[in-house]
Write a protein that holds these residues in place. Structure first.
Motif, PDB file in Angstrom:
ATOM      1  N   ASN A 165       0.854  -1.199   0.000  1.00  0.00           N
ATOM      2  CA  ASN A 165       0.000   0.000   0.000  1.00  0.00           C
ATOM      3  C   ASN A 165       0.886   1.244   0.000  1.00  0.00           C
ATOM      4  O   ASN A 165       1.638   1.476   0.954  1.00  0.00           O
ATOM      5  CB  ASN A 165      -0.905  -0.030   1.229  1.00  0.00           C
ATOM      6  N   ASP A 166       0.786   2.055  -1.019  1.00  0.00           N
ATOM      7  CA  ASP A 166       1.656   3.230  -1.159  1.00  0.00           C
ATOM      8  C   ASP A 166       1.327   4.328  -0.153  1.00  0.00           C
ATOM      9  O   ASP A 166       2.062   5.327  -0.068  1.00  0.00           O
ATOM     10  CB  ASP A 166       1.558   3.796  -2.580  1.00  0.00           C
ATOM     11  N   THR A 167       0.254   4.176   0.613  1.00  0.00           N
ATOM     12  CA  THR A 167      -0.106   5.218   1.590  1.00  0.00           C
ATOM     13  C   THR A 167       0.648   5.065   2.897  1.00  0.00           C
ATOM     14  O   THR A 167       0.512   5.918   3.790  1.00  0.00           O
ATOM     15  CB  THR A 167      -1.619   5.176   1.875  1.00  0.00           C
ATOM     16  N   LEU A 168       1.447   3.993   3.054  1.00  0.00           N
ATOM     17  CA  LEU A 168       2.168   3.775   4.311  1.00  0.00           C
ATOM     18  C   LEU A 168       3.330   4.750   4.436  1.00  0.00           C
ATOM     19  O   LEU A 168       3.922   5.188   3.441  1.00  0.00           O
ATOM     20  CB  LEU A 168       2.689   2.330   4.369  1.00  0.00           C
ATOM     21  N   ASP A 169       3.662   5.062   5.671  1.00  0.00           N
ATOM     22  CA  ASP A 169       4.824   5.923   5.899  1.00  0.00           C
ATOM     23  C   ASP A 169       5.991   5.093   6.408  1.00  0.00           C
ATOM     24  O   ASP A 169       5.904   3.863   6.562  1.00  0.00           O
ATOM     25  CB  ASP A 169       4.475   7.035   6.890  1.00  0.00           C
ATOM     26  N   GLU A 170       7.067   5.760   6.719  1.00  0.00           N
ATOM     27  CA  GLU A 170       8.291   5.065   7.127  1.00  0.00           C
ATOM     28  C   GLU A 170       8.087   4.250   8.392  1.00  0.00           C
ATOM     29  O   GLU A 170       8.609   3.128   8.525  1.00  0.00           O
ATOM     30  CB  GLU A 170       9.406   6.091   7.349  1.00  0.00           C
ATOM     31  N   GLY A 171       7.298   4.796   9.322  1.00  0.00           N
ATOM     32  CA  GLY A 171       7.039   4.061  10.557  1.00  0.00           C
ATOM     33  C   GLY A 171       6.277   2.779  10.300  1.00  0.00           C
ATOM     34  O   GLY A 171       6.534   1.750  10.948  1.00  0.00           O
ATOM     35  N   ASP A 172       5.323   2.811   9.365  1.00  0.00           N
ATOM     36  CA  ASP A 172       4.561   1.603   9.027  1.00  0.00           C
ATOM     37  C   ASP A 172       5.468   0.541   8.421  1.00  0.00           C
ATOM     38  O   ASP A 172       5.397  -0.644   8.779  1.00  0.00           O
ATOM     39  CB  ASP A 172       3.443   1.947   8.050  1.00  0.00           C
ATOM     40  N   TYR A 173       6.321   0.993   7.505  1.00  0.00           N
ATOM     41  CA  TYR A 173       7.251   0.047   6.884  1.00  0.00           C
ATOM     42  C   TYR A 173       8.183  -0.568   7.933  1.00  0.00           C
ATOM     43  O   TYR A 173       8.491  -1.765   7.890  1.00  0.00           O
ATOM     44  CB  TYR A 173       8.087   0.745   5.801  1.00  0.00           C
ATOM     45  N   GLN A 174       8.617   0.239   8.870  1.00  0.00           N
ATOM     46  CA  GLN A 174       9.524  -0.250   9.907  1.00  0.00           C
ATOM     47  C   GLN A 174       8.835  -1.298  10.774  1.00  0.00           C
ATOM     48  O   GLN A 174       9.425  -2.327  11.127  1.00  0.00           O
ATOM     49  CB  GLN A 174      10.008   0.914  10.771  1.00  0.00           C
ATOM     50  N   ASP A 199      11.785   2.194  -3.609  1.00  0.00           N
ATOM     51  CA  ASP A 199      10.328   2.072  -3.580  1.00  0.00           C
ATOM     52  C   ASP A 199       9.955   0.804  -2.797  1.00  0.00           C
ATOM     53  O   ASP A 199       9.784  -0.283  -3.383  1.00  0.00           O
ATOM     54  CB  ASP A 199       9.772   2.002  -5.005  1.00  0.00           C
TER      55      ASP A 199
END
Length: 305
Positions: free
Chosen positions: A102-111, A213
């Motif tokens: 989901n491209d709406t995630l931010d860095e914290g979500d990815y972490q 990406d």
């Protein structure tokens, strides 16, 4: 005057012989009742004794095969349990990959997703290095030690052999005790060969900034998780088929064992009800004979005049 003495001596000899025969018959019947066998010495029935020896050898060989089959079944069951757990964690990793796409995630979500993926990777390593009840590696093949280790770069690599050990579980039948790690952890999703470790830890690194990406990397990883799940499911199917085969052979062995037991009873066994009845009858006759001999032997020549 010699005739009475000779007659008396003959009486004693015949009586003692009769008592000895009854005692021998009584001991033989007691032995049959105690052991359940019709004879104790091979010379009493050589043909039956030879057949019984053959049946006993078959029982000993089957005992070894049964022990091996039980061991194989336990090892296969333990391996199946581990792969079942691995399938679950791969399914969870796939869910995380979908979420990370989901491209709406931010860095914290990815972490956060990357952290859980790393935890799943460590659990995968633990399960891939699972051991049997005897403490032997389930997935390292014919070599001992851990199936997977980390190399100098920190990457997880296979440390086992390409073949698994086998055991004889029935006459002319050998079966592999498990499968190797690459048989269910390696895959090829069309972009080249890989394995579940590289997939999970690689995606975790990508989500932590390893690629420009991370969302695209997550979406690309989904096909890898699909292929990885297919590989794990194939491994589970292989183990399930082997477990079913072991169970079939175990039932066949049990049927043969029962058939041999019946034949042993027919060839060398006794009918306990009949033997006990004969034992009681012989004991009664022996007691009566002993009593009669005691009364007659107490008489003297003067008692007969």
């Amino acid at each position: 005057m010699s005739t009475p003495i000779n007659t008396l001596s003959g009486f004693y000899q015949r009586s003692l012989s009769q008592l000895g025969g009854l005692r021998a018959q009584l001991e033989e019947l007691q032995g049959q009742v105690a052991t359940g066998r019709r004879f104790e010495r091979s010379s009493q029935d050589p043909v039956a004794a030879s057949r019984l020896r053959s049946l006993e050898r078959a029982d000993r060989l089957q005992a070894i095969n049964t022990e091996n089959a039980d061991r194989v079944e336990l090892d296969l069951g333990a391996a199946s349990d581990e792969i079942s757990g691995i399938t679950n964690l791969l399914s969870r990793a796939r869910e995380l990959a979908i979420a990370a796409g989901n491209d709406t995630l931010d860095e914290g979500d990815y972490q956060a997703i990357a952290t859980e993926l790393e935890q799943l990777g460590e659990e995968l390593l633990t399960r891939a290095n699972g051991v049997s009840l005897a403490g032997e590696s389930l997935f390292s093949g014919e070599v001992g030690g851990a199936a997977y280790i980390r190399d100098a770069s920190g990457a997880v690599v296979y440390n086992g052999s390409t073949q698994t050990s086998s055991l004889t579980i029935a006459d002319g039948v050998t079966l592999e005790r498990g499968i190797t790690g690459p048989e269910f952890l390696d895959f090829d999703d069309g972009s080249g060969p890989s394995d579940a470790f590289a997939l999970i830890f690689g995606l975790a690194a990508a989500l932590q900034g390893g690629v420009a990406d991370p969302g695209a990397a997550a979406r690309d990883a989904i096909s890898g998780f699909d292929a990885s799940l297919d590989s794990a499911n194939r491994g589970q199917t292989i183990l399930g088929a082997r477990i079913a085969w072991v169970e079939t052979l175990q039932q066949s062995q049990l049927d043969r064992s029962l058939a041999r037991a019946e034949e042993q009873a027919d060839v060398g066994g006794v009918e306990l009800t009949e033997a006990i009845a004969q034992l009681q009858q012989t004991l009664t006759v022996l007691e009566a004979t002993q009593a009669s001999f005691g009364r007659l032997s107490s008489l003297s020549l003067f008692d007969a005049i």
